[in-house]
Design an enzyme around this catalytic site. Structure first.
Site, PDB file in Angstrom:
ATOM      1  N   GLU A  95       0.831  -1.208   0.000  1.00  0.00           N
ATOM      2  CA  GLU A  95       0.000   0.000   0.000  1.00  0.00           C
ATOM      3  C   GLU A  95       0.862   1.252   0.000  1.00  0.00           C
ATOM      4  O   GLU A  95       1.905   1.287   0.648  1.00  0.00           O
ATOM      5  CB  GLU A  95      -0.883  -0.041   1.260  1.00  0.00           C
ATOM      6  N   ASP A 120       0.118   5.288   0.715  1.00  0.00           N
ATOM      7  CA  ASP A 120      -0.960   6.152   1.225  1.00  0.00           C
ATOM      8  C   ASP A 120      -0.652   7.623   1.220  1.00  0.00           C
ATOM      9  O   ASP A 120       0.440   8.012   1.621  1.00  0.00           O
ATOM     10  CB  ASP A 120      -1.157   5.918   2.740  1.00  0.00           C
ATOM     11  N   GLU A 126      -2.867  10.388   3.417  1.00  0.00           N
ATOM     12  CA  GLU A 126      -4.052  10.583   4.259  1.00  0.00           C
ATOM     13  C   GLU A 126      -4.087  12.026   4.722  1.00  0.00           C
ATOM     14  O   GLU A 126      -3.076  12.553   5.185  1.00  0.00           O
ATOM     15  CB  GLU A 126      -4.019   9.644   5.474  1.00  0.00           C
TER      16      GLU A 126
END
Ligand SMILES: *[C@@H]1O[C@H](CO)[C@@H](O)[C@H](O)[C@H]1NC(C)=O
Ligand SMILES: *[C@@H]1O[C@H](CO)[C@@H](O)[C@H](O)[C@H]1NC(C)=O
Length: 299
Positions: A111, A113, A115
């Site tokens: 993953e 990311d 955020e």
């Protein structure tokens, strides 16, 4: 507190200079409608588009959030989108924009990311990035931004090849994650990934470590999207083949394996001014720093 105000002023000044001297980036070409590229993952009724279909809105209320994902998976490439985040008092609201090898939080996932952590009105939004390989994350960085991401659309992009992963905000690389080329290392390069975005409530941790709770009087919380741009290798099952969406592969040529001189200057500026947290400096958490922390972003 005095000191913070001064450094913010300096930042604004630097940002103004950068805005004046950076050459404008080419407008991203839209690569089709929402439906051509994406599926809604959950709560279709919390998703809307503008009348012309070019802008997409995800909303969060007390019942639920909403998320979408690409129909395709990709291994290596350039992934880019414009986002405008929830304005006003958005404490506890998280907008995630990420790539992942699965559509759940499986124990073996890779993953990448971005955020965006909401905050009380007038308080800065933080941007958190993370990298997972085979389900192991713990590679967080947190940055301040040099603008208010709730006021306008800004471009958030990931460049991913087998040499490095760059996280960009507009044309500025805010994070560099290098590959040391060893087998079985920490660098996610085996699994193709989908691209996702979602809005959800995380008032158990997101804002000041969970002290600031979401004020549902301000719901619905809405994040907006436009100009999805992908230039990447599309993964075709059942064979592990990879069909490029363009013939050029600029994102996997020498120039994309290292920071350019301009990118080095921008990255150095970010390192000096905007980093709030870097796991590679967290010796309380890691008695031995993770191996990749010794790799130079300048190489
Ligand atoms: C919210 O604002 C406060 C006060 O400026 C700041 O300390 C904090 O880092 C900000 N962001 C989050 C996600 O808590
Ligand atoms: C996950 O990564 C961190 C950072 O490199 C490392 O300290 C930890 O041992 C890893 N955990 C597992 C289960 O591999």
């Amino acid at each position: 507190m005095e000191k913070r105000a001064t450094s913010v002023e300096t930042l604004l000044f630097i940002a103004a200079i950068m805005a004046a001297t950076c050459s404008p980036t080419k407008a991203a070409e839209s690569t089709g409608s929402f439906g051509d590229n994406f599926n809604i993952m959950w709560s279709e009724d919390h998703f809307k588009t503008s009348a012309d279909g070019q802008i997409w809105y995800l909303s969060l209320d007390k019942q639920t959030g909403c998320g979408f994902q690409t129909k395709q998976r990709y291994r290596f490439g350039w992934f880019s989108m414009k986002l405008k985040l929830v304005g006003g008092d958005s404490a506890g609201v998280v907008t995630a924009y990420y790539m992942c090898s699965e559509n759940g939080a499986g124990p073996q996932r890779d993953e990448l990311d971005f955020e965006f952590l909401g905050n009380r009105s007038g308080q800065p939004y933080l941007i958190q990035t993370n990298v997972y390989k085979n389900g192991n994350g713990s590679r967080e960085m947190r940055h301040m931004l040099w603008f208010d991401p709730t006021e306008d659309y800004h471009t958030y992009s990931i460049l991913w090849n087998n040499n490095q992963i760059l996280y960009f905000v507009d044309s500025v690389p805010i994070r560099v994650f290098k590959n040391n080329g060893e087998a079985n290392n920490f660098f996610p390069n085996e699994k193709p990934m989908y691209l996702f975005s979602s809005i959800w409530n995380a008032d158990d941790w997101a804002t000041r470590g969970g002290l600031e709770k979401t004020d549902w009087k301000n719901a619905p919380f809405v994040s907006s999207y436009q100009d999805f741009n992908v230039d990447a290798c599309q993964w075709i099952d059942p064979y592990p083949a990879c069909v490029s969406t363009t013939t050029e592969h600029w994102w996997d040529q020498y120039d994309a394996w290292h920071l350019s001189d301009t990118q080095k200057m921008d990255y150095a500026w970010v390192q000096r001014n905007l980093v709030i947290y870097d796991y590679c400096k967290d010796t309380e958490r890691f008695s031995t720093l993770p191996k990749e922390c010794s790799l130079s972003p300048w190489d």
